[in-house]
Scaffold this motif. Structure first.
Motif, mmCIF file in Angstrom:
data_model
loop_
_atom_site.group_PDB
_atom_site.id
_atom_site.type_symbol
_atom_site.label_atom_id
_atom_site.label_comp_id
_atom_site.label_asym_id
_atom_site.label_seq_id
_atom_site.Cartn_x
_atom_site.Cartn_y
_atom_site.Cartn_z
ATOM 1 N N THR A 1 -23.866 -14.808 -21.704
ATOM 2 C CA THR A 1 -24.692 -14.502 -20.542
ATOM 3 C C THR A 1 -25.453 -13.199 -20.719
ATOM 4 O O THR A 1 -24.883 -12.187 -21.144
ATOM 5 C CB THR A 1 -23.830 -14.420 -19.268
ATOM 6 N N THR A 2 -26.738 -13.238 -20.397
ATOM 7 C CA THR A 2 -27.550 -12.034 -20.309
ATOM 8 C C THR A 2 -28.053 -11.904 -18.883
ATOM 9 O O THR A 2 -28.197 -12.896 -18.164
ATOM 10 C CB THR A 2 -28.743 -12.092 -21.277
ATOM 11 N N ARG A 3 -28.297 -10.702 -18.466
ATOM 12 C CA ARG A 3 -28.691 -10.451 -17.076
ATOM 13 C C ARG A 3 -29.929 -9.554 -17.033
ATOM 14 O O ARG A 3 -30.075 -8.662 -17.871
ATOM 15 C CB ARG A 3 -27.545 -9.808 -16.297
ATOM 16 N N ARG A 4 -30.783 -9.838 -16.050
ATOM 17 C CA ARG A 4 -31.963 -9.000 -15.838
ATOM 18 C C ARG A 4 -32.223 -8.880 -14.343
ATOM 19 O O ARG A 4 -31.791 -9.738 -13.560
ATOM 20 C CB ARG A 4 -33.183 -9.611 -16.532
ATOM 21 N N PRO A 5 -32.918 -7.827 -13.924
ATOM 22 C CA PRO A 5 -33.231 -7.702 -12.492
ATOM 23 C C PRO A 5 -34.142 -8.827 -12.036
ATOM 24 O O PRO A 5 -35.044 -9.265 -12.755
ATOM 25 C CB PRO A 5 -33.949 -6.347 -12.411
ATOM 26 N N GLY A 6 -33.900 -9.310 -10.831
ATOM 27 C CA GLY A 6 -34.746 -10.318 -10.225
ATOM 28 C C GLY A 6 -35.539 -9.699 -9.099
ATOM 29 O O GLY A 6 -35.986 -8.543 -9.188
ATOM 30 N N ALA A 7 -35.710 -10.440 -8.014
ATOM 31 C CA ALA A 7 -36.337 -9.870 -6.824
ATOM 32 C C ALA A 7 -35.437 -8.755 -6.285
ATOM 33 O O ALA A 7 -34.300 -8.576 -6.728
ATOM 34 C CB ALA A 7 -36.548 -10.969 -5.784
ATOM 35 N N GLN A 8 -35.952 -8.031 -5.305
ATOM 36 C CA GLN A 8 -35.205 -6.886 -4.799
ATOM 37 C C GLN A 8 -33.789 -7.291 -4.384
ATOM 38 O O GLN A 8 -33.590 -8.214 -3.610
ATOM 39 C CB GLN A 8 -35.937 -6.273 -3.606
ATOM 40 N N GLY A 9 -32.811 -6.578 -4.942
ATOM 41 C CA GLY A 9 -31.419 -6.825 -4.594
ATOM 42 C C GLY A 9 -30.813 -8.042 -5.270
ATOM 43 O O GLY A 9 -29.693 -8.437 -4.939
ATOM 44 N N ARG A 10 -31.522 -8.619 -6.235
ATOM 45 C CA ARG A 10 -31.034 -9.837 -6.877
ATOM 46 C C ARG A 10 -31.020 -9.672 -8.399
ATOM 47 O O ARG A 10 -31.747 -8.826 -8.963
ATOM 48 C CB ARG A 10 -31.881 -11.055 -6.493
ATOM 49 N N THR A 11 -30.186 -10.475 -9.032
ATOM 50 C CA THR A 11 -30.045 -10.477 -10.486
ATOM 51 C C THR A 11 -30.225 -11.897 -10.990
ATOM 52 O O THR A 11 -29.818 -12.862 -10.329
ATOM 53 C CB THR A 11 -28.657 -9.949 -10.892
ATOM 54 N N VAL A 12 -30.826 -12.026 -12.156
ATOM 55 C CA VAL A 12 -30.973 -13.333 -12.794
ATOM 56 C C VAL A 12 -30.071 -13.350 -14.024
ATOM 57 O O VAL A 12 -30.272 -12.585 -14.965
ATOM 58 C CB VAL A 12 -32.429 -13.615 -13.195
ATOM 59 N N SER A 13 -29.042 -14.197 -13.961
ATOM 60 C CA SER A 13 -28.101 -14.338 -15.069
ATOM 61 C C SER A 13 -28.430 -15.609 -15.840
ATOM 62 O O SER A 13 -28.490 -16.695 -15.252
ATOM 63 C CB SER A 13 -26.660 -14.417 -14.555
ATOM 64 N N THR A 14 -28.644 -15.496 -17.138
ATOM 65 C CA THR A 14 -28.965 -16.649 -17.975
ATOM 66 C C THR A 14 -27.823 -16.870 -18.960
ATOM 67 O O THR A 14 -27.516 -15.987 -19.766
ATOM 68 C CB THR A 14 -30.278 -16.429 -18.737
ATOM 69 N N SER A 15 -27.227 -18.032 -18.877
ATOM 70 C CA SER A 15 -26.096 -18.369 -19.739
ATOM 71 C C SER A 15 -26.495 -19.488 -20.686
ATOM 72 O O SER A 15 -27.043 -20.512 -20.259
ATOM 73 C CB SER A 15 -24.890 -18.799 -18.905
ATOM 74 N N VAL A 16 -26.212 -19.300 -21.949
ATOM 75 C CA VAL A 16 -26.522 -20.283 -22.977
ATOM 76 C C VAL A 16 -25.219 -20.676 -23.661
ATOM 77 O O VAL A 16 -24.440 -19.815 -24.089
ATOM 78 C CB VAL A 16 -27.514 -19.727 -24.010
#
Length: 467
Positions: free
Chosen positions: A216-231
Motif C-alpha cells: 500500500t502507498t498513500r497520498r493526500p486526497g481532498a481536504q482531510g482525506r487520504t488515497v490509499s492504493t494497494s497492489v
C-alpha cells in the motif's frame, strides 16, 4: 479460519434455480453444462483475473461506493458465454429485507447483461455480449456499494473499527464439475477462487487507518482525506479494514514486512506475542514450504472478536487477541494453504484447515506421536476427512472442528511418521511448488505422497478416511 485459541487444537440447488429463469436462459445454461461435460479435461475458467477497483468511504468507513472492473481470460477450450460474480458479503444477510438491502450491491453493469441474483443474492451471472473464444480476454465493470453490517464479524463492525473481509465481488470458477455456486453455510469457508491481480484505490478520511491486502502507498486526497492504493499480485481475495488502529511495523529476519494494527482495547502483551509468533512463523513456513511471496503481511488485532474468532485473507489476517495471544500461527499457515496452494474450500475444507493446523503444530513443536489414537472413535460412521461443507451444514456442524482441524492434522502427522520426517518435508515442499498459485485436490495430494514412498499408501488412506 479458526476459532481455536492460541494456535492450539482446543477445541443441486442450481437446477432448481434454473427452473425459475426464462426458458431461453435455462437453455443457454443447459448448453453450457453440456459443453463442460463434453470437453475433457476442462481447465478452470475464467482465469488470470485482474481487478481494478476505486472506492470512496463515508466518514467512519461504514459505507464504500465506487466502480470495479475485472478482466479475465477464457482458459477452457469451449467458448465462454457468461461469467458468475460472487457477492460473498451477502452470505449472512442474503437478499435483505424492506428498508435493509443486502450489504453488497452491484449496478450499472457494462460489458455484459446481468441476470437476477441467485443463491441468496451471493451470485450474479453476467451474459457476455458474444462467446469468448479459448485464450481470449474480456472485461466487465459495475458500480459497487458496500455497507458494513452491524455485527462483529470478518465483514462487520467492532466499535469504531470496520472489517471488510469477503466484501469485494469476485469471479467464480467454472471447471470440469461445472459452475461453482455453492452457498455460504454460515461457518468455515465456502470460497473457491483463482489467483489474480488487484489494484484497489481507497479514498477515505485521513483519520482512518486502512490496512489492506498487498503493498500500500498513500497520498493526500481532498481536504482531510487520504488515497490509499494497494497492489497485490497472485492473490485469491482482497480484504481491508478501517478505523483508529494503533500501528507498528517490523521486518522478519527473512525479509518479510509485518504490519501490526490493533484496537486500543487489545492487550499490549497479546500484541507483542502475536508479532513475535508472526515473525517466527512466516520465516519458518517460508523455509519449509517456499518463500512467502507477498512482500508484507498485515496483522489486524482486536480483543472483541471472541464470537467470531480469527480469519485469514491473502496478506492480511484478522486476529482475536488476548494477553495469551491468538491463533496467529494457524492463520499465517493459511497463507500457504488456501492462499498459495488454493483449494475448493466448500468441497475440500481439509486441504486448507487440516494443513494449516498441521503446520501450526509443527511450529510449536507439539508432541503428536499418539494424537490419532487419542482422538478416539470417529464422531459418526459417515465422518471422513474429505467431506464437503455441505455435509457439515446438514446437521453435523459439531463434527467440523473435531474432524477437519483435529483429525486432519493428526492424519498428516501420521503420514509424516510413515514417510519419515525428511521425506515428508521434501514431499510437502514439492506439493506446494507444483501447485504454486494454483488449485490442488485431494487426489493431487495423494499422488504427491505416494510418489514419496515405495510403500502402498492405500491402507493409510482407508484408515484415515481420506477418500
Amino acid at each position: 479460519m479458526t476459532t481455536l485459541r492460541y494456535g492450539r487444537a482446543l477445541l443441486p440447488a442450481l437446477a432448481a434455480l434454473l427452473l425459475l429463469l426464462p426458458q431461453t436462459a435455462a437453455a443457454r445454461d443447459a448448453r453450457d453444462a453440456r459443453e463442460v461435460r463434453e470437453a475433457a479435461p476442462v481447465a478452470a475458467t475464467p482465469d488470470r483475473p485482474s481487478y481494478d477497483v476505486a472506492l470512496r468511504s463515508d466518514a467512519d468507513g461504514s459505507h464504500w461506493t465506487g466502480r470495479q472492473t475485472v478482466s479475465f481470460r477464457n482458459a477452457a477450450r469451449t467458448p465462454l458465454r457468461s461469467i458468475d460474480v460472487r457477492l460473498w458479503g451477502n452470505g449472512t444477510d442474503g437478499c435483505g429485507a424492506p428498508g435493509a438491502p443486502s450489504p453488497v450491491r452491484v449496478s450499472k453493469v457494462a460489458g455484459g447483461t446481468p441476470r437476477p441474483l441467485t443463491v441468496g443474492c451471493t451470485a450474479l451471472r453476467i451474459d457476455l455480449p458474444e462467446p469468448l473464444p479459448y485464450g481470449a480476454r474480456a472485461r466487465v465493470s459495475f458500480d459497487v456499494a458496500i455497507t458494513v453490517p452491524d455485527r462483529v464479524h470478518r465483514f462487520g463492525r467492532d466499535g469504531a473499527h470496520r472489517y471488510l473481509g469477503n466484501a469485494l465481488p469476485l469471479l467464480s470458477v467454472r471447471d470440469a464439475q461445472g459452475r461453482h455456486l455453492d452457498p455460504d453455510v454460515g461457518f468455515g469457508e465456502s470460497f473457491h477462487t483463482l489467483a489474480g491481480d488487484f489494484r484497489v484505490v481507497l479514498d477515505h478520511p485521513s483519520a482512518l487507518v486502512v490496512p489492506a491486502t498487498g503493498t500500500t502507498t498513500r497520498r493526500p486526497g481532498a481536504q482531510g482525506r487520504t488515497v490509499s492504493t494497494s497492489v497485490a499480485r497472485g492473490v485469491r481475495d482482497f480484504a481491508w479494514a478501517a478505523g483508529p488502529f494503533r500501528t507498528k511495523s517490523v521486518t522478519s529476519p527473512g525479509g518479510v514486512r509485518l504490519n501490526a494494527y490493533w484496537t486500543a482495547a487489545t492487550p499490549a502483551e497479546g500484541v507483542a506475542l502475536d508479532l513475535k509468533n508472526a515473525v517466527g512463523s512466516v520465516d519458518a513456513f517460508g523455509k519449509r514450504f517456499g518463500r512467502y511471496p507477498y512482500g508484507e503481511l498485515d496483522l489486524v488485532m482486536s480483543d472483541n472478536l471472541d464470537d467470531f474468532g480469527n480469519m485469514e485473507f491473502p496478506g492480511l489476517v484478522l486476529l482475536w487477541t488476548e494477553p495469551e495471544g491468538s491463533a496467529v500461527v494457524h492463520e499465517i499457515a493459511h497463507q500457504w494453504f488456501y492462499g498459495i496452494v488454493g483449494n475448493d474450500q466448500f468441497a475440500s475444507p481439509w486441504l486448507d484447515e487440516s494443513f494449516a493446523q498441521y503446520a501450526n503444530q509443527l511450529y510449536y513443536g507439539e508432541d503428536n506421536a499418539t494424537c490419532w489414537e487419542d482422538q478416539g472413535a470417529w464422531p459418526s460412521d459417515t465422518a471422513a476427512l474429505t467431506r464437503a461443507m455441505g455435509y457439515y451444514a446438514d446437521g453435523r456442524r459439531s463434527e467440523f472442528v473435531r474432524v477437519v482441524y483435529m483429525r486432519g492434522a493428526c492424519a498428516l502427522h501420521d503420514l509424516e511418521r510413515v514417510l519419515g520426517g525428511p521425506a515428508m518435508a521434501r514431499m510437502m515442499r514439492g506439493y506446494v511448488r507444483d501447485h504454486w498459485l494454483g488449485v490442488a485436490t485431494t487426489a493431487d495430494f495423494k499422488r504427491a505422497a505416494q510418489a514419496a514412498t515405495a510403500r502402498d499408501l492405500g491402507p493409510f488412506w482407508t484408515e484415515h478416511r481420506i477418500r
